[in-house]
Design a protein around this motif. Sequence first.
Motif, short mmCIF file in Angstrom:
data_model
loop_
_atom_site.label_atom_id
_atom_site.label_comp_id
_atom_site.label_asym_id
_atom_site.label_seq_id
_atom_site.Cartn_x
_atom_site.Cartn_y
_atom_site.Cartn_z
N LEU A 120 20.85 88.43 23.93
CA LEU A 120 22.25 88.53 23.51
C LEU A 120 22.51 87.70 22.25
N PHE A 121 21.82 86.57 22.14
CA PHE A 121 21.89 85.76 20.92
C PHE A 121 21.37 86.56 19.72
N ALA A 122 20.26 87.26 19.89
CA ALA A 122 19.72 88.09 18.81
C ALA A 122 20.68 89.22 18.45
N LEU A 123 21.32 89.82 19.46
CA LEU A 123 22.28 90.90 19.20
C LEU A 123 23.50 90.39 18.45
N SER A 124 24.00 89.20 18.83
CA SER A 124 25.16 88.63 18.14
C SER A 124 24.82 88.29 16.69
N PHE A 125 23.55 87.96 16.41
CA PHE A 125 23.11 87.72 15.03
C PHE A 125 23.24 88.99 14.20
N LEU A 126 22.88 90.13 14.78
CA LEU A 126 22.97 91.40 14.05
C LEU A 126 24.39 91.78 13.68
N ALA A 127 25.36 91.32 14.49
CA ALA A 127 26.76 91.71 14.28
C ALA A 127 27.29 91.24 12.93
N PHE A 128 26.64 90.25 12.28
CA PHE A 128 27.12 89.75 10.99
C PHE A 128 26.84 90.72 9.85
N TRP A 129 25.77 91.48 9.95
CA TRP A 129 25.25 92.17 8.77
C TRP A 129 25.65 93.63 8.68
N ILE A 130 26.49 94.09 9.60
CA ILE A 130 27.02 95.45 9.56
C ILE A 130 28.53 95.38 9.63
#
Length: 509
Positions: free
Chosen positions: A106-116
Amino acid sequence: MASQMLACLSSLPIAVVYGSLSLFISILHNVFLLYYVDTFVSVYKIDKLSFWIGETVFLIWNSLNDPLFGWLSDRNFLSTQQSGIDISSPEVVLKRLKALNHNGPLFALSFLAFWIAWAHPGLQFLICLCLYDSFLTMVDLNQNALLADLAVSAKDRTGLNFYSSLFSAIGSLSVFMSYAVWNKEDFFSFRIFCVALALGSAVGFVVATWVLRQRFQSEGKMKWDERAALKELYIDKPSVQQEKRITLAEYLKQLSRHRNFLWFVSMNLIQVFHCHFNSNFFPLFLEHLLSDRISLSMGSFLLGVSYVAPHLNNLYFLSLCQRWGVYAVVRGLFFLKLLLGVIMLLAGPDWIYLLCFFIASNRVFTEGTCKLLNLVVTDLVDEDLVLNQRQQAASALLFGMVALVTKPGQTFAPLIGTWLLCAYTGYDIFERDPLNKVVSAQPKLASNVAWEPTLRQGCFYLLVFIPITCALLQIFSWSQFNLHGRRLQTVKSQRQNLTENWSQEIKTI
């Protein structure tokens, strides 16, 4: 083939697998720190009001979520030793690993939320920051708590921290790789790079926690079987053996009487302030003290060293800790900070190579000290368990309480630094041309020449007096901290005795 690979992973030492968790955090977090502001300001065009609202809410949430999540994680461990057979050590470790297994991806998924871009920039900025920090906090708290739960001896904990620092240094390489794909005009390549990082981190968390859970599953099963038998033996014990629950107010009262905890957080508050002061003002010092004296590549090299060198340097510090103890090494680093600051003050700003060394070493040694302090917190966890006769060490909660007290240093650093600079030189960082804040080898404008010496002198005094002041305050507070030497050995032996008492009682029965 897959079974052979899993068997190979299962045979790895626990310290190596534990250290790999730092790799899966750092490959994402370093990229986040470097690009999230630039992404929202330059790519998503967030307005100033939305940016400051998001940062303000993030500041509040960032300070509160550590003790909140620590309390939710460890509140059941705060009861007294009267019911010490209720929770076993392998069970605690498995609980931490389960939390890492869930929150890591979930930490990795929340990281992706910044770049889209998926919402209004202001709303996305606020949601992404709070989500990312929430999962980062859960991962950090449980990983740090495992440092106290997996080992008791200073040697074993130093070994765990060694591999953690080694993998953190490897994870820092993601920053250098990101330069090859970072392009604000064409964001596609950077997004693919971030997806690859997030995927690698998520898979890494799942595999690492699976390996560690396999190690402790069998030990935990034996403990659970023994515990079931013990409960049958204890079924007719008097009511005095019933568990005594501890409320949050009672826990805070206990902490207020924990002398070493209070001296430690006083020292650590100054350390967090100094670490973030160095990070915030590093580019400013390079620009106004060195930009016209060194090449642009040299400035970039100093910036790169400041990211990687603290992790590598920490490996040497940990070897010193095994020989001399954490307390002596940290005290030595404080005296070294004071000595270097005094030497630089006496030498003045015109010794360029000495100035380069001081700027880089000041950040490297300060960051290295921060990384050693987790070992001290694990010792405080032991002392808290012994002083309050707990069932289990409330590791995550104590790490959270340390963060609650020390994280304001992150806010004080830019506020005090900019106020001091403005008070001495009249230089207001918020009113200047933003292009002048970057490290540059270009000649200064004529209008700036008149007051540039004053600004350069102000930056120099800020550079040397902050470390000197911090060192003096830290040497005083650290001298009051007595959890070292014979006192520390007594606490560790008492913790080990507490975990063995329940089995001795059964032998008596």
